[in-house]
Write an enzyme that holds these catalytic residues in place. Structure first.
Site, mmCIF file in Angstrom:
data_model
loop_
_atom_site.group_PDB
_atom_site.id
_atom_site.type_symbol
_atom_site.label_atom_id
_atom_site.label_comp_id
_atom_site.label_asym_id
_atom_site.label_seq_id
_atom_site.Cartn_x
_atom_site.Cartn_y
_atom_site.Cartn_z
ATOM 1 N N ASP A 153 52.451 71.002 32.742
ATOM 2 C CA ASP A 153 52.714 70.537 34.041
ATOM 3 C C ASP A 153 52.663 71.473 34.991
ATOM 4 O O ASP A 153 52.796 72.767 34.910
ATOM 5 C CB ASP A 153 53.972 69.787 34.341
ATOM 6 C CG ASP A 153 54.152 68.650 33.292
ATOM 7 O OD1 ASP A 153 53.092 68.173 32.967
ATOM 8 O OD2 ASP A 153 55.213 68.340 32.949
ATOM 9 N N LYS A 154 51.848 71.367 36.308
ATOM 10 C CA LYS A 154 51.893 72.317 37.255
ATOM 11 C C LYS A 154 53.202 72.949 37.539
ATOM 12 O O LYS A 154 53.230 74.668 37.686
ATOM 13 C CB LYS A 154 51.553 71.548 38.710
ATOM 14 C CG LYS A 154 51.344 72.574 39.738
ATOM 15 C CD LYS A 154 50.974 71.871 41.028
ATOM 16 C CE LYS A 154 50.762 72.829 42.229
ATOM 17 N NZ LYS A 154 50.347 71.899 43.496
#
Length: 337
Positions: A153-154
């Site tokens: 995830d970012k």
């Protein structure tokens, strides 16, 4: 009377975007429907998204929503600049843990997306890899995702591997498909999962209430398995029956579903600190103060270990990195509770 618009010229917005103009002579229709008639090249869904972005104006004033009735007047739609479908190289510094002619392993910082997507057109790992690896990056992932075999995830930091050749990409993909990859994450959680050592095995799929979120499902979805151990509890209460304020939890993935650890820990009543999507309620006041003092602005999740057999050379590789400064600072503050 007619609801057909009088179309006029197209302008260019600041930043290179296009501005479409139309006049609606009579009102009465639902606004998004009237706008779809006024701007036939744009769908109602696209117009609703543009309204939400403040990019649709009547008489120079941004519209608040598409469900109201349309009013006569001059309307403008400000389209964002067209973004190239092909990511461009960007000279973004990378922390390289290992690199050979077939693959590269990096320690991804929090805040960096794996590849371009709506809302994140650049500044991604792909952009950085294109600059670092050049033409050697594997093309199996497609034009927008060259070299990408798996994602974080970012706002999750930690170890990632990318393929520089097609044979490495195919080999790594096979390892991930058969779960022949060692993957351990460190999470700082609100409370702690119980028991202190266990396995969470559920079905995970899209939430029926919010399609942007994942959820544990009673039926459907895909099997998701996470082994976990509570490594340290923080803010331990006087009564043994009460959970601690927070904990450091090591999670080992046996499968790799979207948001798996975040969903699983939340389902056990111990969501990851700082997780704005799956954090069901606020942590205790001292924990909130620690989060603010540590400067944590994302979910406290770090991919600490990645181990696999090199798909080309057969060499056993294992990489381990400590959590970044924001998580280390938070853990130090939690230890003092």
């Amino acid at each position: 009377m007619s609801d057909e618009p009088i179309l006029s010229e197209e302008d260019e917005a600041e930043g290179g975007g296009e501005v479409l103009h139309a006049r609606i002579e009579t009102g009465g229709l639902r606004l998004d429907k009237a706008l779809a008639l006024a701007f036939p090249t744009l769908s109602r869904a696209r117009l609703q998204a543009l309204i939400a972005q403040g990019a649709v104006q009547r008489e120079g004033v941004p519209l608040a929503g598409g469900s109201a009735k349309a009013q006569p007047g001059d309307y403008a739609v400000i389209l964002p600049p067209v973004v190239s479908a092909t990511p461009l190289p960007e000279a973004i510094p990378l922390t390289v843990l290992f690199e050979d002619s077939d693959l590269i392993v990096i320690d991804k910082p929090a805040g960096m997306a794996a590849h371009p997507a709506p809302g994140t057109p650049d500044g991604t790992l792909v952009n950085a890899l294109l600059a670092h690896c050049g033409a050697s990056l594997s093309g199996i992932g497609g034009v927008a995702r060259p070299g990408i075999v798996h994602r974080l995830d970012k706002d999750t930091s930690g170890v990632m591997v990318a393929a520089k050749t097609d044979r490495a990409h195919a080999g790594l993909s096979a390892l991930f498909a058969t779960h022949d990859i060692e993957r351990t994450y460190i999470a700082l959680t609100r409370g702690a999962p119980s028991p202190a050592l266990g396995r969470i095995q559920t079905q995970i799929g899209r939430s029926s209430g919010d399609r942007k979120k994942m959820a544990v499902l009673k039926s459907g979805g895909r099997e998701a398995i996470t082994d976990y151990v509570v490594q340290q509890a923080f803010g331990i209460p006087a009564k043994a029956t009460q959970p601690p304020m927070a904990a450091r939890v090591a999670c080992t993935l046996q499968t790799g579903r979207t948001h798996q650890i975040r969903v699983h820990l939340s389902s056990r009543g111990a969501p990851i600190l700082g997780d704005a999507v799956y954090g069901s309620s606020s942590p205790a006041t001292p924990v909130r103060a620690a989060i603010a003092q540590a400067g944590l602005t994302r979910q406290a999740l770090h991919a600490s270990v990645l181990g696999f057999v090199h798909p080309v050379t057969g060499q056993a590789l294992r990489f381990e990195t400590p959590p970044p400064p924001d998580m280390q600072a938070l853990e130090a503050l939690l230890t003092a509770l």
